[in-house]
Enzyme design. Structure first.
Site, PDB file in Angstrom:
ATOM      1  N   CYS A  53      40.987  45.122  35.634  1.00  0.00           N
ATOM      2  CA  CYS A  53      40.346  44.027  35.058  1.00  0.00           C
ATOM      3  C   CYS A  53      38.954  44.724  34.768  1.00  0.00           C
ATOM      4  O   CYS A  53      38.070  45.196  35.550  1.00  0.00           O
ATOM      5  CB  CYS A  53      39.956  42.841  36.124  1.00  0.00           C
ATOM      6  SG  CYS A  53      41.520  42.169  36.994  1.00  0.00           S
ATOM      7  N   CYS A  57      35.463  43.785  36.227  1.00  0.00           N
ATOM      8  CA  CYS A  57      35.362  43.692  37.539  1.00  0.00           C
ATOM      9  C   CYS A  57      34.419  44.762  38.300  1.00  0.00           C
ATOM     10  O   CYS A  57      34.960  45.953  38.009  1.00  0.00           O
ATOM     11  CB  CYS A  57      36.703  43.216  38.193  1.00  0.00           C
ATOM     12  SG  CYS A  57      36.382  42.749  40.107  1.00  0.00           S
ATOM     13  N   CYS A  97      42.980  25.914  41.728  1.00  0.00           N
ATOM     14  CA  CYS A  97      41.763  26.020  41.159  1.00  0.00           C
ATOM     15  C   CYS A  97      41.889  27.292  40.109  1.00  0.00           C
ATOM     16  O   CYS A  97      42.298  28.262  40.434  1.00  0.00           O
ATOM     17  CB  CYS A  97      40.476  26.575  42.288  1.00  0.00           C
ATOM     18  SG  CYS A  97      39.132  27.307  41.614  1.00  0.00           S
ATOM     19  N   ARG A 104      33.493  23.600  37.638  1.00  0.00           N
ATOM     20  CA  ARG A 104      32.724  24.439  38.304  1.00  0.00           C
ATOM     21  C   ARG A 104      31.861  25.534  37.716  1.00  0.00           C
ATOM     22  O   ARG A 104      32.658  26.415  36.865  1.00  0.00           O
ATOM     23  CB  ARG A 104      33.649  25.132  39.339  1.00  0.00           C
ATOM     24  CG  ARG A 104      33.084  25.438  40.421  1.00  0.00           C
ATOM     25  CD  ARG A 104      34.359  25.812  41.576  1.00  0.00           C
ATOM     26  NE  ARG A 104      35.266  24.561  42.090  1.00  0.00           N
ATOM     27  CZ  ARG A 104      34.742  23.784  43.169  1.00  0.00           C
ATOM     28  NH1 ARG A 104      33.897  24.162  43.779  1.00  0.00           N
ATOM     29  NH2 ARG A 104      35.495  22.534  43.179  1.00  0.00           N
TER      30      ARG A 104
END
Ligand code: SAM
Ligand code: DTB
Ligand code: SF4
Length: 327
Positions: free
Chosen positions: A53, A56, A185, A257
């Protein structure tokens, strides 16, 4: 109900104030207008991740200055959960830098962490990478409230960001979480150099998940030194507001969120994000590996705006994932 790509495009193209106004109406029809859920994150296993990724800090493919840490013990995690509860959090989210969950002692330990967090009366969330259906069932039986697994970006842009895990594999994990009856989520990151079209497609895919996610984290890229995205041009903040508003309208029952990136977002922009339907934040000095606004700054912002912290164990209403949880 299926949401068409044109529906999402049309929403995205609205004048910003009309869009925010519509999102605020959806927010008020489905949630307490001035209530924000406080959640705390803990990295239970840090760094050394084999995935590539590009954003990251924890990938072995990126040359970042990160101290690796093997899986924490249960007592350390529960002590941290207790501190989170004492500071007003109602959800505790445990993140591991794993590509996927492997059965064995480490997973058994995570199961004990989940049980312990639930016994404290907190919602427990975990993000551990890919998951089989059997593993999802074990997490459900341990009492896990929600599992975080993001789509990160549009299917089209995805291969610019990650090559070691396919979009379909993400969707498979999401399906395993849903079929185990765990709330999902699921969100993404904006500001990774993707186009507006990509953000629209990401939101289109999210809105058409069945059941819809119970929580949609909107991360703004935190550019980490040593990652390929370290020098990415910062995104216009109003694109972030648009993404939040569109998420609120398309996934009305979800907690939207505000996740990574708040440290570099002004108080005024965060206030507009709450107006646009955001109703949850991560509190505490650290996210998983990157800094987050200090708790006292967040409490001060909430006080200034007249926002209150959502009480523990309050469910969002009639959303499908909660009905499943009650069953
Ligand atoms: N390893 C697991 C996985 O990737 O599914 C769980 C942990 S991972 C850190 C959870 C999510 O954090 C990622 O999917 C990504 O959306 C978000 N994230 C990680 N680093 C980020 C960064 N630098 N900026 C914004 N979001 C980030
Ligand atoms: C999510 O979408 N955002 C949170 C949570 N899920 C696990 C994580 C953000 C991590 C930001 C980068 C870091 O601190 O390492
Ligand atoms: Fe590993 Fe998750 Fe980071 Fe990707 S986002 S490198 S899977 S820890």
């Amino acid at each position: 109900m299926t949401v068409s790509l044109d529906d999402v495009k049309n929403l995205y193209a609205k004048p910003l104030l009309d869009l925010v106004f519509e999102a605020a109406q959806v927010q008020r029809a489905n949630h307490e207008a001035n209530e924000v859920q406080l959640c705390t994150l803990l990295s239970i296993k840090t760094g050394g991740c084999t995935e590539d990724c590009k954003y990251c800090s924890q990938s072995i493919h990126n040359k970042t200055e990160l101290e690796k840490e093997s899986l924490l013990d249960v007592d350390t995690v529960l002590a941290s959960a207790k501190r989170a509860k004492d500071s007003g959090s109602t959800r505790f989210c445990m993140g591991a830098a794993w590509r996927q969950v492997n059965d064995g002692r480490a997973f058994d330990r995570v199961i004990d962490m989940v049980k312990g967090v639930r016994e404290m009366g907190l919602e427990a969330c975990a993000t551990l990478g890919m998951l089989t259906e059997t593993q999802a069932v074990r997490l459900k039986e341990a009492g896990l409230t929600a599992y975080n697994h993001n789509l990160d970006t549009s299917e089209d842009y995805y291969s610019n960001i990650i090559t070691t895990r396919s979009y379909q594999e993400r969707l498979d994990t999401i399906a395993n979480v849903a079929s185990a009856g765990i709330s999902l989520c699921c969100g993404g990151i904006i500001g990774m150099g993707e186009s507006r079209e990509d953000r629209i497609k990401l939101l289109h895919t999210l809105a058409n998940l069945d059941p819809q996610p119970e929580s949609v984290p909107i991360n703004a890229l935190v550019p980490v030194e040593g990652t390929p995205l370290a020098k990415t041009e910062p995104l216009d903040i109003f694109e972030w507001i648009r993404a939040i508003a569109v998420a609120r309208i398309l996934v009305p029952k979800a907690m939207v969120r505000l996740s990574a990136g708040r440290l570099s977002i002004s108080r005024e922009a965060q206030a507009l994000a709450f107006m646009a339907g955001a109703n949850a934040i991560f509190t505490g000095d650290k996210l998983l590996t990157t800094p987050n606004p200090a708790a006292n700054e967040d409490h001060q912002l909430m006080e200034t705006l007249g926002l209150t912290a959502r009480a523990p164990d309050k469910e969002c209403g009639e959303c499908e994932s909660h009905e499943k949880l009650r069953a």
